[in-house]
Structure formats: C-alpha cells, structure tokens
Design a protein around this motif. Structure first.
Motif, short mmCIF file in Angstrom:
data_model
loop_
_atom_site.label_atom_id
_atom_site.label_comp_id
_atom_site.label_asym_id
_atom_site.label_seq_id
_atom_site.Cartn_x
_atom_site.Cartn_y
_atom_site.Cartn_z
N ARG A 1 -49.10 2.93 127.22
CA ARG A 1 -49.48 3.99 126.14
C ARG A 1 -48.64 3.85 124.70
NH1 ARG A 1 -49.77 8.68 129.04
NH2 ARG A 1 -52.04 9.09 128.83
N LEU A 2 -47.30 3.63 124.89
CA LEU A 2 -46.59 3.52 123.56
C LEU A 2 -46.91 2.34 122.84
CD1 LEU A 2 -43.93 4.43 122.05
CD2 LEU A 2 -42.73 2.81 123.53
N ARG A 3 -47.53 1.29 123.36
CA ARG A 3 -47.83 0.18 122.40
C ARG A 3 -49.29 0.67 121.88
NH1 ARG A 3 -45.32 -2.52 126.77
NH2 ARG A 3 -47.52 -2.81 127.87
N SER A 4 -50.13 1.50 122.46
CA SER A 4 -51.41 1.72 121.69
C SER A 4 -50.82 2.79 120.84
CB SER A 4 -52.27 2.36 122.68
OG SER A 4 -52.06 3.68 123.14
N TRP A 5 -49.86 3.68 120.88
CA TRP A 5 -49.64 4.34 119.67
C TRP A 5 -48.95 3.85 118.49
CZ3 TRP A 5 -45.81 8.50 122.52
CH2 TRP A 5 -46.41 9.32 123.33
N LEU A 6 -48.37 2.71 118.66
CA LEU A 6 -47.74 1.76 117.76
C LEU A 6 -48.91 1.06 117.06
CD1 LEU A 6 -44.37 0.92 119.40
CD2 LEU A 6 -45.03 3.02 118.29
N GLY A 7 -50.15 0.52 117.75
CA GLY A 7 -51.05 -0.21 117.18
C GLY A 7 -50.37 -1.77 117.36
N ILE A 8 -49.50 -2.20 118.42
CA ILE A 8 -48.89 -3.48 118.51
C ILE A 8 -49.36 -3.97 119.95
CG2 ILE A 8 -47.23 -3.36 116.65
CD1 ILE A 8 -45.12 -3.03 118.92
N ASP A 9 -49.47 -5.20 120.14
CA ASP A 9 -49.74 -5.73 121.17
C ASP A 9 -48.50 -6.21 121.96
OD1 ASP A 9 -49.08 -8.57 120.46
OD2 ASP A 9 -51.13 -8.97 119.95
N ALA A 10 -48.66 -6.83 123.22
CA ALA A 10 -47.44 -6.93 123.93
C ALA A 10 -46.56 -8.19 123.34
CB ALA A 10 -47.80 -7.20 125.58
N ASP A 11 -47.17 -9.12 122.78
CA ASP A 11 -46.65 -10.38 122.31
C ASP A 11 -45.81 -9.74 121.17
OD1 ASP A 11 -48.17 -12.03 123.80
OD2 ASP A 11 -49.51 -12.78 122.26
N VAL A 12 -46.05 -8.93 120.27
CA VAL A 12 -45.12 -8.33 119.30
C VAL A 12 -44.16 -7.45 119.82
CG1 VAL A 12 -45.08 -6.93 117.31
CG2 VAL A 12 -47.03 -8.55 117.54
#
Ligand code: SF4
Length: 209
Positions: free
Chosen positions: A65-76
C-alpha cells in the motif's frame, strides 16, 4: 572521512547490534536500507514478523500500500541509492495485546542521530506513523496522528507525515477520505520531484556557489 565511506561502516555496526536482544522475542535482526545518495527517507515504525522472516523492509501488505501511495514500484523502492528505509526500531519487537509492540526505544537513542547525519542528499522525509512523527516533529506534532496528518502542509515541502499503511488502519482510511483526495496526489508529486537528480553540470555549479 566522507559520508559515503562512513555510512557503510555505521550500517555494519547497526546490523551487528544486540543492545536490546533480551527484549526481542525472535532475537535481533535489524532491517533497514540506506545510502549516502538516498533522496527519499521513509521513517517507519518497526518490522513485523513477516519482515523479520524475510529481512526485507516493508515486505508485506503495508509496503504494497505504501508503494501505491508513493507512486513508485518495488525496483525504485528497494534501490538504496534513491530510497532510505529507516524504521524507528530496526528489529521486530514482538506482539502485545493489540498488535505489534512499539519500536524498541534503545534504537533511536543509539543510532538515529548518527544515521540521519550521514544522509546528506535527502530531499523528502516521510514520517509513517506516530513514533516517527513523535521523534522527528517533537512539539510540532499535533495532539493526535489524525491532526498531524491533516496539518501536513505546515511541515513544509521536505516533510510529509503519514498514517501507517497497515491493513489494520482500513477504518481510518475510510473515515478520512481527504487523505486520499488531497494528501496522496501532493505526496506523489513531491516523491517524483525528490527523485530527480540534477545533471552533473548543474550540481557542479551549485557546489561552486
Ligand atoms: S532493536 Fe535496535 S537497539 Fe535493539 S537490537 Fe535491534 S538494532 Fe539494536
């Protein structure tokens, strides 16, 4: 010695820490990532049992959920050259009556001042949850987490206080729709801006001025 050389030494020291081993039900396993070039600093709470098992920060539903909030994927997200993941307690603190225990207080007292001082390129700091807000904002935080998050504009462009993205907070997300409507779009813009590294020629000019 440069921060780029001091930080790996400090991380090695942290990963060998056993300062509160007696209080940790599964024993010490510090989970964090950081680099002297990190531009986004995410100050979280403490690893849960799943993160303790994998040794990968935010390797759970909260991280998704945090990554979706930030708009970044796991690679970043997992690129320490860009993102530092620093919880208030580095090791899993065990479970209490209502969920996981708070982060161990020994951790911040021992490590955080030194660690933050070795992250000179951080452009944006996200304070995820009450413990991070208490530590970084001190008396500038509001009486409640909701009040602090609602006042996010007061903390300037370099800091954003956030609720914890845990599935346990589903009710909070539902009852505070302004968070998704107002905070998340601004958060994504700030995260994207923080990731932009000026070309080397501009960096050199800045260093000369
Ligand atoms: S929680 Fe922090 S202080 Fe305690 S053992 Fe882990 S790294 Fe050390």
């Amino acid at each position: 010695m440069s921060t780029a050389r001091l930080l790996p030494r400090l991380l090695t020291e942290i990963r060998a820490c056993r300062a509160c081993a007696d209080a940790l039900p599964l024993g010490p396993r510090p989970v964090l990532q950081a680099s002297a070039s990190s531009r986004l600093l995410i100050v979280g709470q403490a690893p849960g049992a799943k993160v303790h098992a994998s040794g990968i920060a935010w390797d759970d539903a909260s991280g998704k959920r945090l990554r979706s909030w930030l708009g970044i994927d796991a690679d970043v997200f997992y690129d320490a050259a860009r993102v530092a993941l620093v919880p208030m307690g580095f090791c899993y603190p065990g479970r209490g009556g209502s969920g996981d225990n708070p982060p161990r207080p020994e951790c911040a007292a021992l490590w955080h001042t030194r660690l933050f001082a070795l992250l000179p390129n951080v452009q944006l700091t996200l304070l995820v949850g009450l413990y991070a807000q208490r530590y970084v904002l001190g008396e500038r935080r509001k009486a409640t987490l909701t009040g602090t998050v609602a006042a996010w504009r007061e903390y300037g462009p370099a800091i954003v206080p956030l609720p914890h993205p845990s599935p346990r907070n589903q009710g909070w997300f539902k009852h505070h729709p302004w968070f998704e409507q107002d905070v998340l779009p601004a958060l994504r813009e700030r995260v994207a801006a923080a990731m932009v590294v000026a070309p080397a020629s501009i960096q050199k000019r800045r260093l000369r001025t």
